[in-house]
Design a protein around this motif. Structure first.
Motif, PDB file in Angstrom:
ATOM      1  N   SER A 134       0.860  -1.187   0.000  1.00  0.00           N
ATOM      2  CA  SER A 134       0.000   0.000   0.000  1.00  0.00           C
ATOM      3  C   SER A 134       0.891   1.230   0.000  1.00  0.00           C
ATOM      4  N   PRO A 135       0.445   2.342  -0.598  1.00  0.00           N
ATOM      5  CA  PRO A 135       1.290   3.532  -0.695  1.00  0.00           C
ATOM      6  C   PRO A 135       1.802   3.983   0.675  1.00  0.00           C
ATOM      7  N   GLN A 136       3.101   4.138   0.794  1.00  0.00           N
ATOM      8  CA  GLN A 136       3.760   4.571   2.025  1.00  0.00           C
ATOM      9  C   GLN A 136       3.424   3.663   3.204  1.00  0.00           C
ATOM     10  N   GLY A 137       3.082   2.424   2.931  1.00  0.00           N
ATOM     11  CA  GLY A 137       2.681   1.495   3.981  1.00  0.00           C
ATOM     12  C   GLY A 137       3.832   0.962   4.806  1.00  0.00           C
ATOM     13  N   VAL A 138       5.072   1.106   4.309  1.00  0.00           N
ATOM     14  CA  VAL A 138       6.265   0.737   5.063  1.00  0.00           C
ATOM     15  C   VAL A 138       7.194   1.942   5.041  1.00  0.00           C
ATOM     16  N   ARG A 139       7.654   2.324   6.229  1.00  0.00           N
ATOM     17  CA  ARG A 139       8.440   3.549   6.355  1.00  0.00           C
ATOM     18  C   ARG A 139       9.726   3.252   7.137  1.00  0.00           C
ATOM     19  N   TYR A 140      10.763   4.001   6.828  1.00  0.00           N
ATOM     20  CA  TYR A 140      12.062   3.800   7.459  1.00  0.00           C
ATOM     21  C   TYR A 140      12.605   5.152   7.919  1.00  0.00           C
ATOM     22  N   GLY A 141      13.464   5.098   8.938  1.00  0.00           N
ATOM     23  CA  GLY A 141      14.097   6.328   9.393  1.00  0.00           C
ATOM     24  C   GLY A 141      15.160   6.059  10.427  1.00  0.00           C
ATOM     25  N   ASP A 142      15.811   7.126  10.872  1.00  0.00           N
ATOM     26  CA  ASP A 142      16.939   7.073  11.802  1.00  0.00           C
ATOM     27  C   ASP A 142      18.038   6.177  11.241  1.00  0.00           C
ATOM     28  N   LEU A 143      18.449   6.457  10.013  1.00  0.00           N
ATOM     29  CA  LEU A 143      19.455   5.645   9.334  1.00  0.00           C
ATOM     30  C   LEU A 143      20.817   5.794  10.003  1.00  0.00           C
ATOM     31  N   ARG A 144      21.469   4.637  10.285  1.00  0.00           N
ATOM     32  CA  ARG A 144      22.753   4.617  10.973  1.00  0.00           C
ATOM     33  C   ARG A 144      23.684   3.634  10.274  1.00  0.00           C
ATOM     34  N   PRO A 145      25.011   3.868  10.324  1.00  0.00           N
ATOM     35  CA  PRO A 145      25.940   2.905   9.725  1.00  0.00           C
ATOM     36  C   PRO A 145      25.992   1.611  10.530  1.00  0.00           C
ATOM     37  N   GLY A 146      25.934   0.471   9.841  1.00  0.00           N
ATOM     38  CA  GLY A 146      26.111  -0.825  10.470  1.00  0.00           C
ATOM     39  C   GLY A 146      27.464  -1.400  10.088  1.00  0.00           C
ATOM     40  N   PRO A 147      27.604  -2.713  10.129  1.00  0.00           N
ATOM     41  CA  PRO A 147      28.841  -3.326   9.626  1.00  0.00           C
ATOM     42  C   PRO A 147      29.032  -2.975   8.152  1.00  0.00           C
TER      43      PRO A 147
ATOM     44  N   VAL B 167      15.193   2.017  11.749  1.00  0.00           N
ATOM     45  CA  VAL B 167      13.902   1.635  12.310  1.00  0.00           C
ATOM     46  C   VAL B 167      12.932   1.458  11.149  1.00  0.00           C
ATOM     47  N   ARG B 168      12.232   0.330  11.145  1.00  0.00           N
ATOM     48  CA  ARG B 168      11.201   0.088  10.128  1.00  0.00           C
ATOM     49  C   ARG B 168       9.832   0.150  10.800  1.00  0.00           C
ATOM     50  N   GLU B 169       8.930   0.834  10.149  1.00  0.00           N
ATOM     51  CA  GLU B 169       7.568   1.024  10.662  1.00  0.00           C
ATOM     52  C   GLU B 169       6.591   0.535   9.592  1.00  0.00           C
ATOM     53  N   ARG B 170       5.747  -0.444   9.955  1.00  0.00           N
ATOM     54  CA  ARG B 170       4.825  -1.033   8.974  1.00  0.00           C
ATOM     55  C   ARG B 170       3.388  -0.845   9.410  1.00  0.00           C
ATOM     56  N   SER B 171       2.541  -0.452   8.469  1.00  0.00           N
ATOM     57  CA  SER B 171       1.098  -0.433   8.709  1.00  0.00           C
ATOM     58  C   SER B 171       0.586  -1.861   8.571  1.00  0.00           C
TER      59      SER B 171
ATOM     60  N   ARG C 155      -5.079   3.968  12.046  1.00  0.00           N
ATOM     61  CA  ARG C 155      -3.822   4.708  12.098  1.00  0.00           C
ATOM     62  C   ARG C 155      -2.858   4.109  13.118  1.00  0.00           C
ATOM     63  N   THR C 156      -3.392   3.407  14.093  1.00  0.00           N
ATOM     64  CA  THR C 156      -2.551   2.821  15.138  1.00  0.00           C
ATOM     65  C   THR C 156      -2.196   1.362  14.878  1.00  0.00           C
ATOM     66  N   ASP C 157      -2.582   0.826  13.747  1.00  0.00           N
ATOM     67  CA  ASP C 157      -2.198  -0.541  13.382  1.00  0.00           C
ATOM     68  C   ASP C 157      -0.776  -0.505  12.825  1.00  0.00           C
ATOM     69  N   ILE C 158       0.186  -0.505  13.731  1.00  0.00           N
ATOM     70  CA  ILE C 158       1.590  -0.279  13.378  1.00  0.00           C
ATOM     71  C   ILE C 158       2.460  -1.314  14.082  1.00  0.00           C
ATOM     72  N   GLU C 159       3.476  -1.776  13.384  1.00  0.00           N
ATOM     73  CA  GLU C 159       4.505  -2.621  13.987  1.00  0.00           C
ATOM     74  C   GLU C 159       5.863  -2.039  13.631  1.00  0.00           C
ATOM     75  N   ARG C 160       6.759  -2.020  14.621  1.00  0.00           N
ATOM     76  CA  ARG C 160       8.104  -1.481  14.390  1.00  0.00           C
ATOM     77  C   ARG C 160       9.161  -2.509  14.752  1.00  0.00           C
ATOM     78  N   GLU C 161      10.238  -2.478  13.976  1.00  0.00           N
ATOM     79  CA  GLU C 161      11.362  -3.379  14.209  1.00  0.00           C
ATOM     80  C   GLU C 161      12.646  -2.668  13.822  1.00  0.00           C
ATOM     81  N   LEU C 162      13.751  -3.171  14.326  1.00  0.00           N
ATOM     82  CA  LEU C 162      15.067  -2.727  13.894  1.00  0.00           C
ATOM     83  C   LEU C 162      15.532  -3.626  12.758  1.00  0.00           C
ATOM     84  N   VAL C 163      16.004  -3.010  11.669  1.00  0.00           N
ATOM     85  CA  VAL C 163      16.360  -3.794  10.489  1.00  0.00           C
ATOM     86  C   VAL C 163      17.727  -3.382   9.960  1.00  0.00           C
ATOM     87  N   ALA C 164      18.337  -4.329   9.237  1.00  0.00           N
ATOM     88  CA  ALA C 164      19.584  -4.076   8.507  1.00  0.00           C
ATOM     89  C   ALA C 164      19.264  -4.032   7.019  1.00  0.00           C
ATOM     90  N   LEU C 165      19.794  -3.019   6.337  1.00  0.00           N
ATOM     91  CA  LEU C 165      19.553  -2.825   4.908  1.00  0.00           C
ATOM     92  C   LEU C 165      20.873  -2.884   4.159  1.00  0.00           C
TER      93      LEU C 165
END
Length: 647
Positions: free
Chosen positions: A118-131, A138-142, A147-157
């Motif tokens: 869905s448009p803008q249904g997955v959002r990312y931010g606070d980008l930091r250097p990893g290995p 931080v990944r935020e998914r609808s 509006r409150t149906d949200i799940e967040r996780e830490l991810v590596a890209l």
């Protein structure tokens, strides 16, 4: 000789377009090798945020051309939107909220994250250097229709393969930061109903050879201790801002669990984590650290446990942004503003005691005489509590008012409400003060910058303490002969819009109110009510009371349920893409006013979210506000279109 003319009627070279241009500027500053990079908002380009670099020789250029828009919707307020990793810069793009990688050598840009269902249904931010080769975020998914149906996780890209989940289990996170030896990661987390200034926890976990995280443990923070920034100092120590003693101070935290306050002071060296990735300190080396004490650049010295303002900029640059401090040698670079200066990228040489502006002030900015300099005041609430405020008096060298006339005043209510007003040059304010309309910006109980106890004045008292403090300041100005008591107005946006609406429906102090992208119905501005986003969906538990147990209090304090008791006309300004304070509330309030006999106006702006970013919107809003005050407070407003009022 200055011309004699009534307050409010003065003509001014400070235009709404000047204020709109000042609404842009730099943020998210960082150092990439020998270069300085930052994100730059551009109202003239429809509010687009560009990524800019300044080379070692001083040349400034865009890293990414239009239409790239380096911004994201993480928590709706956004998080750090870019990070450089080797010869690649990773960034978030507003249009689809995906992460992209731009190769600096080839100039090629490729998508790193998949297109969401869905448009803008997955959002990312606070980008930091990893290995090497990875970026952490931080990944935020609808996950549903609310509006409150949200799940967040830490991810590596990575450009080399699909994203990996690093950690989960909490409602909110900051992105992990990798220790210098690559052996550990540290991050912050918290859960509803806490806000990040209530209480957060600092987690640390081992990082395995394959990049996965081991078991995490808590090193600092608690339900009543808020950590707002962390940085690795060495493989086994972190530096962090936390407030166990009621003030955000800088601490050293060991992996062995030791916690030491490096300079105990009754001063705020940190602030509210409204956007992920904010920073208030940067190590200088040798036991010294650049810190923002109450928003002013200072140096913390571990040797004598002192925090000392940097004298070179003390009077000129009074408001430093928490969107990035960069240290190089003995210099500190950040984004700063002052009483006579708009926000700019500035480098301070601490040893030499000099500073240099790297982004220029507008060449055609009006002269200093048209720009107000704030007077810092402390007023007293009815119960004896102090109320800090900044008074911006009318200022225009071409005019004086008739003898005995007192000026109209606008009481400006900052947003948040966990936020603050400052003394820096504000061209929105100058637009009014140069026309003979004073402004007072109030740091009511609950504001930041004065310690946790001051913030806690607003606990379960929103709609009471904020309203009363603003009234106390307004009435004190009248009693002192500074303001005309018959020509007071209240204005504010977001939480400030709520207080403005609560004031005009609950007091008789003001003759008018401007209410921008507001909260008007507290019960529906909750997760259960469905009219706000997830980040703030439990905010009112602390500001008003547990929900639904205190539902009568929610109704009693909601301007929506007092629309019939307006003390004067009201102007509403609303962005139609606002997910924080959606237009449904303003729509309902204005509909209830139809035919009620109270003058009002409602301007709705396409393509605007929470706060206005387009130059044309900012111009239209300011000119409408000036016309509104002229019609209600009784003065002519030459040079602006007349706002049509409804009844």
């Amino acid at each position: 000789m200055p011309e004699i003319a009534s307050y409010g009627t003065w003509t001014s070279p400070v235009s709404a377009a000047d204020a709109a241009a000042a609404g842009g500027g730099a943020s998210w500053l960082g150092r990439v090798g020998d270069e300085l990079w930052w994100a730059e908002a551009r109202p003239a380009e429809g509010g687009r945020v560009s990524l800019v670099r300044r080379g070692a020789g001083g040349e400034v250029s865009d890293v990414l051309p239009a239409p790239w828009n380096v911004r994201n919707r993480l928590h709706e307020y956004g998080g750090r939107p870019w990070v450089a990793a080797g010869d690649t810069v990773f960034f978030t793009h507003w249009a689809d909220q995906r992460v992209y990688a731009h190769d600096l050598a080839s100039g090629r840009t490729t998508a790193v994250t998949p297109e969401p269902a869905s448009p803008q249904g997955v959002r990312y931010g606070d980008l930091r250097p990893g290995p090497e080769g990875e970026v952490w975020a931080v990944r935020e998914r609808s996950t549903g229709p609310r509006r409150t149906d949200i799940e967040r996780e830490l991810v590596a890209l990575s450009v080399r393969g699909p994203e990996r989940v690093l950690a989960g289990g909490h409602r909110f996170f900051t992105a992990p930061q990798l220790s210098p030896d690559g052996a550990h990661a540290a991050w912050l987390a918290w859960d509803h109903p806490a806000m990040p200034w209530d209480g957060t926890e600092l987690f640390v976990a081992p990082v395995a050879a394959d990049g996965t995280f081991g078991a995490a443990r808590v090193l600092a923070g608690a339900a009543d201790v808020a950590v707002c920034q962390l940085e690795w100092e060495s493989p086994d120590r972190l530096l962090a801002l936390l407030d166990p003693d009621g003030w955000w101070n800088l601490h050293r935290i060991g992996l062995d669990g030791s916690v030491v306050n490096l300079a105990p002071v009754e001063a705020e060296l940190g602030g509210p984590l409204w956007r992920l990735g904010l920073s208030w300190f940067a190590p200088l080396g040798g036991g010294r650290h650049a810190v923002l004490s109450g928003g002013r650049l200072s140096v913390l010295d571990e040797g004598d446990r002192s925090v000392t303002p940097v004298e070179a900029v003390a009077g000129e640059l009074t408001s430093w942004s928490s969107s990035g401090l960069a240290v190089h040698g003995g210099s500190v670079t950040g984004v700063a503003a002052g009483p006579r200066r708009e926000g700019a990228v500035v480098t301070v040489d601490l040893a030499a005691g000099t500073w240099t502006e790297l982004t220029p002030q507008p060449a055609d900015r009006p002269g200093a005489g048209y720009l107000p300099v704030a007077g810092e005041r402390v007023f007293t609430a009815a119960g004896g509590a102090r109320i800090p405020a900044f008074v911006f008096p009318p200022s225009n060298p071409d005019f004086v008012a008739p003898e005995g006339e007192r000026p109209p005043y606008l009481v400006h209510v900052h947003g948040g409400p966990t936020g603050s007003a400052g003394s820096a040059l504000n061209l929105d304010f100058a637009y009014f003060t140069s026309r003979g309309i004073g402004v007072v910006a109030v740091n009511y109980g609950g504001s930041t910058g004065y310690g946790r106890a001051f913030r806690e004045r607003l606990r379960e008292q929103w709609g009471v303490v904020d309203v009363e403090d603003c009234v106390a300041v307004a009435e004190a100005l009248v009693a002192e002969g500074i303001a005309d008591g018959a020509r007071l107005a209240v204005r504010g946006g977001s939480a400030g819009g709520f207080t403005s609406a609560a004031s005009i429906t609950g007091t008789t102090t003001y003759a008018a109110a401007t209410v921008q992208f507001p909260i008007l119905d507290l019960a529906t501005w909750t997760g259960e009510g469905g009219e706000t986003h997830d980040f703030e969906s439990k905010y009112l538990h602390g500001l008003v009371g547990p929900y639904p147990q205190t539902l009568p209090r929610y109704r009693e304090r909601s301007p929506m349920h007092r629309a019939g008791s307006l003390a004067g006309p009201v102007l509403f300004l609303q962005g139609l893409e606002d997910e924080i304070c959606p237009p449904e509330q303003a729509d309902r309030f204005v509909a209830a006013l139809a035919g009620g006999g109270v003058d009002h106006a409602y301007l709705r702006f396409e393509g605007e979210q929470h706060g206005f970013r387009k130059a044309e919107t900012i111009v239209a809003a300011l000119e409408a506000e000036l016309s509104f005050y002229g019609q209600v407070l009784g003065f002519e407003t030459p040079g602006v279109p007349k706002l049509e009022l409804s009844r």
